[in-house]
Design an enzyme around this catalytic site. Structure first.
Site, short mmCIF file in Angstrom:
data_model
loop_
_atom_site.label_atom_id
_atom_site.label_comp_id
_atom_site.label_asym_id
_atom_site.label_seq_id
_atom_site.Cartn_x
_atom_site.Cartn_y
_atom_site.Cartn_z
N HIS A 139 2.03 13.19 -7.07
CA HIS A 139 0.53 13.02 -7.38
C HIS A 139 0.61 13.96 -8.79
O HIS A 139 -0.35 13.46 -9.57
CB HIS A 139 -0.42 13.47 -6.50
CG HIS A 139 -0.53 12.39 -5.24
ND1 HIS A 139 -0.75 11.30 -5.55
CD2 HIS A 139 0.04 12.74 -3.96
CE1 HIS A 139 -0.92 10.45 -4.27
NE2 HIS A 139 -0.39 11.39 -3.32
N HIS B 293 5.89 3.31 -1.03
CA HIS B 293 4.37 4.00 -0.79
C HIS B 293 4.23 4.83 -2.27
O HIS B 293 3.05 4.89 -2.47
CB HIS B 293 4.57 5.18 0.45
CG HIS B 293 3.23 5.96 0.52
ND1 HIS B 293 2.28 5.33 1.26
CD2 HIS B 293 2.98 7.38 0.12
CE1 HIS B 293 1.36 6.42 1.23
NE2 HIS B 293 1.69 7.14 0.51
N ASP C 153 1.02 5.08 -4.51
CA ASP C 153 0.06 6.19 -5.02
C ASP C 153 0.10 6.13 -6.43
O ASP C 153 -1.04 6.65 -6.78
CB ASP C 153 1.09 7.46 -4.52
CG ASP C 153 1.04 8.05 -3.09
OD1 ASP C 153 -0.06 7.69 -2.57
OD2 ASP C 153 1.77 8.75 -2.79
N HIS D 275 -5.19 6.29 -1.58
CA HIS D 275 -4.97 5.02 -0.67
C HIS D 275 -6.02 3.99 -0.91
O HIS D 275 -5.88 2.72 -1.03
CB HIS D 275 -4.77 5.31 0.63
CG HIS D 275 -3.40 6.16 0.79
ND1 HIS D 275 -3.34 6.67 2.09
CD2 HIS D 275 -2.56 6.58 -0.04
CE1 HIS D 275 -2.09 7.35 1.89
NE2 HIS D 275 -1.75 7.38 0.61
#
Length: 301
Positions: free
Chosen positions: A259, A232, A236, A76
């Site tokens: 991720h 979001h 990422d 972030h």
């Protein structure tokens, strides 16, 4: 996308709870000279961002700089640096996990802007792909392709009855308003599983969106943004790609993003020197033939 390299004018610090360990941790952001890159510092030793430090995890991003120094949940902060255009920065943290704040990049953006932005004379540098990069994991996929107009499109299947899609253009969309406020999320049915694995010990409704299977937010305030979960995931991706050391100019598509896919793509790009090259802003502008008159004031293009 921004023309010149930037750092912050003044040191700034704050503290908060780490999402996974649940401990209180402080964060200090410090100005850095032009060309330094984004670096993490511990006990006087400075470690610049580099893919060799990646430790692939499923739920967050970890940089393992040495056997005694790792930093967790950096994505972030790195996304905020990408969105604001910060190229040079020193980061210090009291624990091996950054504070999570509200689960988005918004607090980090506010910290950077509160510290003041200092612009250097040197141009920003960008990574440009020469060939496609693809990462497949089960039904999930991440594809990065060479493109004149860099963008990200994600499709997020949250459950069998609910999914979200979102799109972000590096050149025409406003990161601070459209991406930075988007919070991390989890399905209610997955919370106990993650806690049993030692994760989200500091989690609560103040730092994440918790979803029912039908996509309903259990948070009293509901969603901040339309398609907040998909936005979001774009956040990422932006943060994870910054581990390359510079923003990556590509056409990016991800189905069921995560991720581990992002970080494996970073490692693939870094390992294959022939897959990409680096350009200064003016060179990139000439390559893409984009006019500054067509772009929003937030961006240099």
């Amino acid at each position: 996308m921004y023309q010149y390299r930037k750092t912050i004018r003044n040191m700034i610090e704050d503290e908060g709870v780490a999402i996974h360990s649940g401990v209180s941790t402080s964060l200090r952001l410090i100005p850095a000279p032009s060309g330094s890159g984004i670096c993490f510092r511990r006990s006087g030793v400075v470690y610049p961002l580099h893919p060799r430090y990646i430790e692939v995890k499923n739920f967050h991003t970890v940089l393992k700089f040495s056997s005694t120094f790792s930093v967790h949940t950096v994505e972030h902060l790195l996304a905020a640096c990408c969105g604001v255009g910060i190229t040079d920065l020193i980061v210090e943290t009291s624990q091996e996990e950054l504070p999570f704040f509200d689960g988005s990049a918004l607090h980090f953006v506010q910290m950077l802007e509160s510290a003041g932005i200092q612009e250097f004379e040197e141009e920003s540098e960008y990574i440009v792909l020469k060939e496609a990069v693809c990462v497949l994991e089960g039904n999930s996929r991440l594809v990065l392709e060479p493109a004149g107009v860099p963008m990200i499109h994600v499709n997020v299947p949250i459950s069998s009855c609910y999914q979200e899609e979102a799109h972000f253009s590096f050149l025409t969309d406003d990161f601070n308003y459209g991406i930075a406020p988007a919070r991390t999320f989890s399905k209610f049915s997955e919370i106990e599983y993650m806690r049993q694995r030692g994760l989200i010990q500091g989690g609560n409704l103040g730092c994440a969106v918790v979803l029912e299977e039908d996509g309903t937010a259990l948070n009293p305030e509901g969603f901040r943004l339309p398609q907040e979960c998909a936005r979001h995931k774009i956040l990422d991706i932006l943060g994870d790609l910054m581990i390359l050391g510079s923003p990556c100019v590509a056409s990016i598509y991800s189905y069921a993003p995560g991720h581990s896919r992002n970080l494996k793509a970073v490692q693939l790009i870094a390992k294959n020197a022939d897959s990409h090259y680096r350009l200064k802003y003016s060179e990139l502008k000439a390559l893409t033939q984009l006019s500054s008159e067509k772009k929003t004031a937030k961006y240099a293009f």
